[in-house]
Scaffold this active site. Structure first.
Site, PDB file in Angstrom:
ATOM      1  N   ASN A  66       0.811  -1.266  -0.060  1.00 34.74           N
ATOM      2  CA  ASN A  66       0.065  -0.555   0.123  1.00 34.74           C
ATOM      3  C   ASN A  66       0.953   1.217   0.135  1.00 34.74           C
ATOM      4  O   ASN A  66       0.253   2.141  -0.799  1.00 34.74           O
ATOM      5  CB  ASN A  66      -0.708   0.298   1.321  1.00 34.74           C
ATOM      6  CG  ASN A  66      -0.035  -0.048   2.338  1.00 34.74           C
ATOM      7  OD1 ASN A  66       1.092  -0.847   2.192  1.00 34.74           O
ATOM      8  ND2 ASN A  66      -0.593   0.522   3.528  1.00 34.74           N
ATOM      9  N   GLU A 103       4.596  -4.894  12.106  1.00 34.39           N
ATOM     10  CA  GLU A 103       3.418  -3.819  11.757  1.00 34.39           C
ATOM     11  C   GLU A 103       1.763  -4.062  10.203  1.00 34.39           C
ATOM     12  O   GLU A 103       2.206  -4.497   9.434  1.00 34.39           O
ATOM     13  CB  GLU A 103       4.340  -2.647  10.852  1.00 34.39           C
ATOM     14  CG  GLU A 103       5.296  -1.533  11.622  1.00 34.39           C
ATOM     15  CD  GLU A 103       4.584  -1.192  12.759  1.00 34.39           C
ATOM     16  OE1 GLU A 103       2.947  -0.574  13.014  1.00 34.39           O
ATOM     17  OE2 GLU A 103       5.121  -0.032  13.419  1.00 34.39           O
ATOM     18  N   CYS A 118      -3.799   0.954   7.008  1.00 35.50           N
ATOM     19  CA  CYS A 118      -3.497  -0.074   7.756  1.00 35.50           C
ATOM     20  C   CYS A 118      -4.170   0.638   9.105  1.00 35.50           C
ATOM     21  O   CYS A 118      -5.527  -0.220   9.388  1.00 35.50           O
ATOM     22  CB  CYS A 118      -2.647  -0.527   8.232  1.00 35.50           C
ATOM     23  SG  CYS A 118      -1.450   0.626   8.627  1.00 35.50           S
ATOM     24  N   GLU A 165       7.631   2.803  14.876  1.00 31.69           N
ATOM     25  CA  GLU A 165       8.597   3.332  13.155  1.00 31.69           C
ATOM     26  C   GLU A 165       8.283   4.855  13.126  1.00 31.69           C
ATOM     27  O   GLU A 165       7.825   5.048  14.449  1.00 31.69           O
ATOM     28  CB  GLU A 165       7.755   3.314  12.557  1.00 31.69           C
ATOM     29  CG  GLU A 165       7.647   0.963  11.929  1.00 31.69           C
ATOM     30  CD  GLU A 165       7.987   0.600  10.450  1.00 31.69           C
ATOM     31  OE1 GLU A 165       6.491   0.734   9.744  1.00 31.69           O
ATOM     32  OE2 GLU A 165       8.676   0.105  10.307  1.00 31.69           O
TER      33      GLU A 165
HETATM   34  P1  NAD Z   1       0.883  -9.771   3.169  1.00 30.27           P
HETATM   35  O1  NAD Z   1       0.784  -9.912   4.693  1.00 30.27           O
HETATM   36  O2  NAD Z   1       0.234 -10.285   1.767  1.00 30.27           O
HETATM   37  O3  NAD Z   1       2.230  -9.467   2.988  1.00 30.27           O
HETATM   38  C1  NAD Z   1       3.149  -8.303   3.198  1.00 30.27           C
HETATM   39  C2  NAD Z   1       4.886  -9.252   2.693  1.00 30.27           C
HETATM   40  O4  NAD Z   1       5.156  -9.677   3.290  1.00 30.27           O
HETATM   41  C3  NAD Z   1       4.533  -8.960   0.968  1.00 30.27           C
HETATM   42  O5  NAD Z   1       5.713  -8.822   0.802  1.00 30.27           O
HETATM   43  C4  NAD Z   1       5.099 -10.631   1.021  1.00 30.27           C
HETATM   44  O6  NAD Z   1       5.601 -11.310  -0.168  1.00 30.27           O
HETATM   45  C5  NAD Z   1       5.881 -11.409   2.227  1.00 30.27           C
HETATM   46  N1  NAD Z   1       5.168 -12.224   2.852  1.00 30.27           N
HETATM   47  C6  NAD Z   1       4.145 -13.012   2.888  1.00 30.27           C
HETATM   48  N2  NAD Z   1       4.080 -14.341   3.419  1.00 30.27           N
HETATM   49  C7  NAD Z   1       5.670 -14.558   4.064  1.00 30.27           C
HETATM   50  C8  NAD Z   1       6.042 -15.315   4.860  1.00 30.27           C
HETATM   51  N3  NAD Z   1       6.112 -16.681   5.171  1.00 30.27           N
HETATM   52  N4  NAD Z   1       7.544 -15.447   5.168  1.00 30.27           N
HETATM   53  C9  NAD Z   1       8.036 -14.012   4.878  1.00 30.27           C
HETATM   54  N5  NAD Z   1       7.477 -12.892   4.004  1.00 30.27           N
HETATM   55  C10 NAD Z   1       6.289 -13.140   3.934  1.00 30.27           C
HETATM   56  O7  NAD Z   1       0.037  -9.029   3.279  1.00 30.27           O
HETATM   57  P2  NAD Z   1       0.057  -7.127   2.157  1.00 30.27           P
HETATM   58  O8  NAD Z   1      -1.451  -7.288   1.458  1.00 30.27           O
HETATM   59  O9  NAD Z   1       1.163  -7.573   1.291  1.00 30.27           O
HETATM   60  O10 NAD Z   1      -0.784  -6.017   3.015  1.00 30.27           O
HETATM   61  C11 NAD Z   1      -2.076  -6.002   3.160  1.00 30.27           C
HETATM   62  C12 NAD Z   1      -1.676  -6.083   4.883  1.00 30.27           C
HETATM   63  O11 NAD Z   1      -0.638  -4.852   5.272  1.00 30.27           O
HETATM   64  C13 NAD Z   1      -2.971  -5.489   5.667  1.00 30.27           C
HETATM   65  O12 NAD Z   1      -3.485  -6.466   6.300  1.00 30.27           O
HETATM   66  C14 NAD Z   1      -2.370  -3.829   5.833  1.00 30.27           C
HETATM   67  O13 NAD Z   1      -3.221  -3.426   7.586  1.00 30.27           O
HETATM   68  C15 NAD Z   1      -0.735  -4.833   6.447  1.00 30.27           C
HETATM   69  N6  NAD Z   1       0.023  -2.944   6.919  1.00 30.27           N
HETATM   70  C16 NAD Z   1      -0.061  -2.643   8.335  1.00 30.27           C
HETATM   71  C17 NAD Z   1       0.610  -1.625   7.579  1.00 30.27           C
HETATM   72  C18 NAD Z   1       1.130  -1.216   9.198  1.00 30.27           C
HETATM   73  O14 NAD Z   1       1.779   0.042   9.475  1.00 30.27           O
HETATM   74  N7  NAD Z   1       0.455  -1.399  10.646  1.00 30.27           N
HETATM   75  C19 NAD Z   1       1.256  -0.740   6.773  1.00 30.27           C
HETATM   76  C20 NAD Z   1       0.475  -1.138   5.753  1.00 30.27           C
HETATM   77  C21 NAD Z   1      -0.138  -2.742   5.467  1.00 30.27           C
END
Ligand code: NAD
Length: 487
Positions: free
Chosen positions: A153, A250, A284, A461
């Site tokens: 995002n 996060e 998020c 962060e």
């Molecule tokens: P996701 O969890 O599908 O993927 C996040 C990242 O993790 C990607 O780079 C993915 O390739 C990697 N990944 C997936 N499985 C993994 C594993 N087993 N080991 C290591 N890496 C792995 O999330 P998304 O769909 O890319 O993003 C949306 C989510 O992120 C939402 O839940 C959102 O709330 C959260 N988010 C949180 C914040 C925050 O600061 N709290 C900010 C932005 C997004």
């Protein structure tokens, strides 16, 4: 192709390719067109990146904090000079309107480099502890090689929010952007080299959920910082814990935004719209459960409906566009399925709820959507949707709304709109969240700590607090006399 980088990875100061890796297609969400074709890192690429970071980290950590800070501040300057170009790339990568990326994406990354570059000269100081004749001192030291894993995002912001404090503290980083948005982080790596960072302190490798675990479990990695969903967080934190690595998580949220009957209604509507529709709802910390006091419900909903229907949806490259498409077809389908659940479970659809007629073509567009009469048990009130879907819930009593707002496994953010400041502080004190806002929403300047509680994660962060998560204390006891032993 419109946005094809020189190669997939950036390691040890240069672009590197290995076409044996699985193909990753970068798709422009406004048209569905493939704009770049990259490859996921093979095990050889991962080894190369971590070895490069390990070697570079030693040299980087030997620089004075002020010298490291100068590089980061220079990187911030370059990012600001190239804000237009970086924002255009971010728009291609994510589909977010240029109106947003130009003010919120590379600029917030530059803020991070500037902030940590500025504070680091005085932030790495230890202390001196008198012990009578003997004494001790502490040093704040880097952890070593850090792995950063990003969500899709805010690709450039995440690459900087992890990179800036990690580098300021003297670590080297291997950053893996989301496979959905692979482009922006490569530019950050290029800029750091141009700003004078030694080769290898900031590496970018591409990959997906198969690649991430290889990075997390690598024995030379000291810390993992993930931005992603709660299920991914559980997997990554579990794998890191099995090797006792440091982690920052996060993760997702389902944050409450409480609007009392004495609130400035238009201001509260602005907060709710910012906290649900910015970045097409893919934020998020969004306040997706909007609790509105019954006494103002009708006025709130009718003005919200008018303002929501006036949002300009369209071509993200047009400066006038206020809302672009969702990042991917899969994400749009997921959001549409939540909208169907909202309708099926009896919520009242106030506006939106489908694909806008105003846009044609293959883009992943969706209407900003408002549901009213949402109850706590409905799926749309419990699960993170991660799209422009606002749920409005009624309440009448302060104690009741606090209890309902906290009845979730998430604890990322929360907000309160009221004219009564004692009430505002009383309520935020009781809301279970890491970042809270009073009479505004979703503002995250680099000066303030950002992060979650409960299942939304841990670690922070931004702000000086982030440095604690990228360094540790080393204690040195200094014996000033003879060493005595009882034997
Ligand atoms: P996701 O969890 O599908 O993927 C996040 C990242 O993790 C990607 O780079 C993915 O390739 C990697 N990944 C997936 N499985 C993994 C594993 N087993 N080991 C290591 N890496 C792995 O999330 P998304 O769909 O890319 O993003 C949306 C989510 O992120 C939402 O839940 C959102 O709330 C959260 N988010 C949180 C914040 C925050 O600061 N709290 C900010 C932005 C997004």
């Amino acid at each position: 192709m419109k946005a094809q980088p020189q190669a997939s990875h950036f390691i040890d100061g240069s672009y590197v390719e290995d076409t044996d890796g699985t193909v990753i297609e970068s798709i422009y969400p406004a048209t569905g067109e493939v704009i770049a074709r990259l490859h996921a890192a093979t095990p050889q690429i991962i080894e190369k990146a971590i070895a490069s970071a390990k070697r570079a980290q030693k040299e980087w950590a030997s620089w004075s904090p002020a010298a490291r800070g100068r590089v980061l501040k220079k990187a911030a300057e370059i990012m600001r000079e190239r804000n237009r170009e970086l924002s255009e790339l971010e728009t291609l990568d994510t589909g977010k309107p240029i109106q947003e990326t130009i003010v919120a994406d590379p600029t917030s990354g530059a803020d991070s480099f500037e902030f940590f570059g500025g504070i680091i000269a005085s932030a790495m100081n230890g202390s001196q502890i008198p012990l009578g004749g003997d004494w001790a001192y502490t040093k704040r030291v880097p952890l070593g090689v850090v792995v950063g894993i990003g969500a899709w995002n805010y690709p450039q912001q995440i690459a900087c929010w992890k990179g800036a404090p990690a580098l300021a503290a003297g670590n080297a980083i291997v950053f893996k952007p989301s496979e959905v948005t692979p482009l922006g982080a490569l530019k950050i790596a290029e800029i750091l080299i141009e700003a004078g960072a030694p080769k290898g302190v900031y590496n970018v490798i591409q990959g997906d959920r198969e690649t991430g675990p290889l990075l997390v479990s690598h024995p030379d990695v000291a810390k993992v910082s993930l931005t992603g969903s709660v299920p991914t967080g559980r997997k990554v934190a579990g794998a890191a814990a099995s090797q006792l690595k440091h982690v920052t998580m996060e993760l997702g949220g389902k944050s409450p935004l409480v609007v009392f009957d004495d609130a400035d209604i238009d201001s509260a509507i602005s907060g709710a719209m910012l906290g649900n529709f910015y970045s097409t709802g893919q934020v998020c910390s969004n306040g997706t459960r909007v609790f509105v006091h019954k006494a103002i419900k009708e006025t709130f909903l009718s003005r919200l409906k008018t303002r929501t229907e006036a949002i300009l949806i369209g071509d993200p490259q047009d400066e006038a566009t206020q809302m672009g498409p969702m990042v991917s077809l899969a994400q749009r389908d997921k959001v549409l399925s939540y909208i169907d659940k909202g309708k099926a479970e009896g919520a009242t659809l106030v506006t939106g709820g489908g694909i806008p007629n105003s846009v044609t073509g293959e883009g992943f567009y969706i209407q900003p959507t408002v549901f009213a009469d949402v109850t706590d048990e409905m799926t749309i009130a419990r699960e993170e949707i991660f799209g422009p879907v606002m749920c409005v819930l009624d309440f009448e009593d302060e104690a009741e709304v606090i209890e309902r707002a906290n009845a979730t496994e998430f604890g990322l953010s929360a907000g309160v709109f009221t004219a009564d400041f004692s009430r505002a502080h009383r309520v935020v004190d009781q809301l279970e969240a890491g970042t809270l806002w009073i009479n505004t929403y979703n503002l995250c300047p680099v000066e303030i700590p950002f992060g979650g509680s409960k299942q939304s994660g841990f670690g922070r962060e931004n702000s000086a607090a982030a440095l604690e998560h990228y360094s540790e204390l080393k204690t040195v006891y200094v014996g000033m006399g003879k060493c005595e032993a009882p034997y």
